[in-house]
Design a protein around this motif. Structure first.
Motif, PDB file in Angstrom:
ATOM      1  N   ALA A  35       0.860  -1.243   0.058  1.00 35.99           N
ATOM      2  CA  ALA A  35      -0.003  -0.122  -0.010  1.00 35.99           C
ATOM      3  C   ALA A  35       0.882   1.257  -0.153  1.00 35.99           C
ATOM      4  O   ALA A  35       0.285   2.407   0.261  1.00 35.99           O
TER       5      ALA A  35
ATOM      6  N   GLY B 159      -0.459   4.377  -1.551  1.00 34.95           N
ATOM      7  CA  GLY B 159      -1.714   4.675  -1.003  1.00 34.95           C
ATOM      8  C   GLY B 159      -2.796   3.787  -1.148  1.00 34.95           C
ATOM      9  O   GLY B 159      -4.163   4.003  -0.821  1.00 34.95           O
ATOM     10  N   SER B 160      -2.728   2.773  -2.140  1.00 32.97           N
ATOM     11  CA  SER B 160      -3.986   2.007  -2.468  1.00 32.97           C
ATOM     12  C   SER B 160      -3.271   0.644  -2.598  1.00 32.97           C
ATOM     13  O   SER B 160      -2.015   0.658  -3.066  1.00 32.97           O
ATOM     14  N   VAL B 161      -4.181  -0.199  -2.894  1.00 34.58           N
ATOM     15  CA  VAL B 161      -3.715  -1.626  -3.274  1.00 34.58           C
ATOM     16  C   VAL B 161      -4.817  -2.161  -4.303  1.00 34.58           C
ATOM     17  O   VAL B 161      -5.962  -2.511  -3.601  1.00 34.58           O
ATOM     18  N   ASP B 162      -4.296  -2.383  -5.455  1.00 37.25           N
ATOM     19  CA  ASP B 162      -5.242  -2.858  -6.437  1.00 37.25           C
ATOM     20  C   ASP B 162      -5.588  -4.389  -6.268  1.00 37.25           C
ATOM     21  O   ASP B 162      -4.559  -5.016  -5.560  1.00 37.25           O
TER      22      ASP B 162
ATOM     23  N   ARG C  50      -2.929  -7.082  -4.592  1.00 38.03           N
ATOM     24  CA  ARG C  50      -3.159  -7.997  -3.211  1.00 38.03           C
ATOM     25  C   ARG C  50      -3.027  -9.296  -3.485  1.00 38.03           C
ATOM     26  O   ARG C  50      -2.540  -9.988  -2.516  1.00 38.03           O
TER      27      ARG C  50
ATOM     28  N   VAL D 297      -4.013  -4.516   5.334  1.00 40.49           N
ATOM     29  CA  VAL D 297      -4.177  -3.921   4.256  1.00 40.49           C
ATOM     30  C   VAL D 297      -5.567  -2.687   4.326  1.00 40.49           C
ATOM     31  O   VAL D 297      -5.607  -1.582   4.016  1.00 40.49           O
ATOM     32  N   SER D 298      -6.479  -3.604   5.101  1.00 40.63           N
ATOM     33  CA  SER D 298      -7.866  -2.706   5.109  1.00 40.63           C
ATOM     34  C   SER D 298      -7.407  -1.454   6.086  1.00 40.63           C
ATOM     35  O   SER D 298      -7.983  -0.419   5.790  1.00 40.63           O
TER      36      SER D 298
ATOM     37  N   THR E 117      -5.806   1.240   3.566  1.00 37.44           N
ATOM     38  CA  THR E 117      -6.603   1.608   2.646  1.00 37.44           C
ATOM     39  C   THR E 117      -7.560   2.684   3.053  1.00 37.44           C
ATOM     40  O   THR E 117      -8.368   3.251   2.348  1.00 37.44           O
TER      41      THR E 117
ATOM     42  N   ASP F 116      -7.590   4.643   5.667  1.00 40.67           N
ATOM     43  CA  ASP F 116      -7.022   5.916   5.999  1.00 40.67           C
ATOM     44  C   ASP F 116      -5.633   5.669   6.075  1.00 40.67           C
ATOM     45  O   ASP F 116      -4.792   5.452   7.005  1.00 40.67           O
ATOM     46  N   PHE F 117      -4.861   6.086   5.220  1.00 34.82           N
ATOM     47  CA  PHE F 117      -3.596   5.694   4.971  1.00 34.82           C
ATOM     48  C   PHE F 117      -2.594   6.014   5.903  1.00 34.82           C
ATOM     49  O   PHE F 117      -1.679   5.543   6.666  1.00 34.82           O
TER      50      PHE F 117
END
Length: 151
Positions: A43, A46-49, A53, A82-83, A86, A88-89
């Motif tokens: 992440a 700032g995101s994990v596609d 994952r 991861v949750s 994602t 709030d980084f």
């Protein structure tokens, strides 16, 4: 291409070092810190596609050192981290780094967690600057110098 070869050789060397310490790396703190590190690297931007994952989950499942722990437990912990990241980084990163910091008192575990982060970051052939930055930050949290890992 030379950079990719150097990264691959470095991660292979780190994996060998981890394997030599496999029997020492069985604590709950190591398990949690490793999954926190994997999630943090995944992440880092700032995101994990979903494909990222899945790729990270496959690397976790295939890592011989992490086979000290039940795969479904690792998967659950990785997904929880991861949750957090994602949702709030910035806030999630504080929590994740705290869990990584729990191995600070054991230099062998601390080094192994950083090595796992580098292995995960370099698995796609591109250990990018955002991934390096979060691993560097984790180094400080566990009391290791980033230069030890060429960060």
């Amino acid at each position: 291409m030379a950079l990719w070869k150097k990264l691959r050789e470095s991660t292979q060397q780190m994996q060998s070092q981890l394997l030599s310490k496999k029997n020492e790396l069985k604590s709950g703190a190591f398990r949690d810190a490793s999954m926190a590190m994997c999630a943090l690297v995944a992440a880092a931007d700032g995101s994990v596609d979903p494909s990222e994952r899945q790729r990270t989950a496959s690397l976790i499942a295939g890592n011989e050192v992490l086979q000290n722990f039940p795969a479904d437990d690792l998967q659950h912990r990785f997904n929880d981290y991861v949750s957090k990241l994602t949702a709030d980084f910035a806030f999630g990163k504080v929590s994740v780094l705290q869990d990584i910091g729990r191995v600070k008192k054991n230099p062998s575990e601390a080094r192994a967690v950083i090595q796992i982060g580098i292995i995960i970051g370099g698995a796609d052939g591109d250990f990018d600057d955002t991934e390096k930055a979060v691993v560097r930050e984790a180094c400080f949290v566990v009391g290791l110098q980033p230069a030890e890992f060429d960060l």
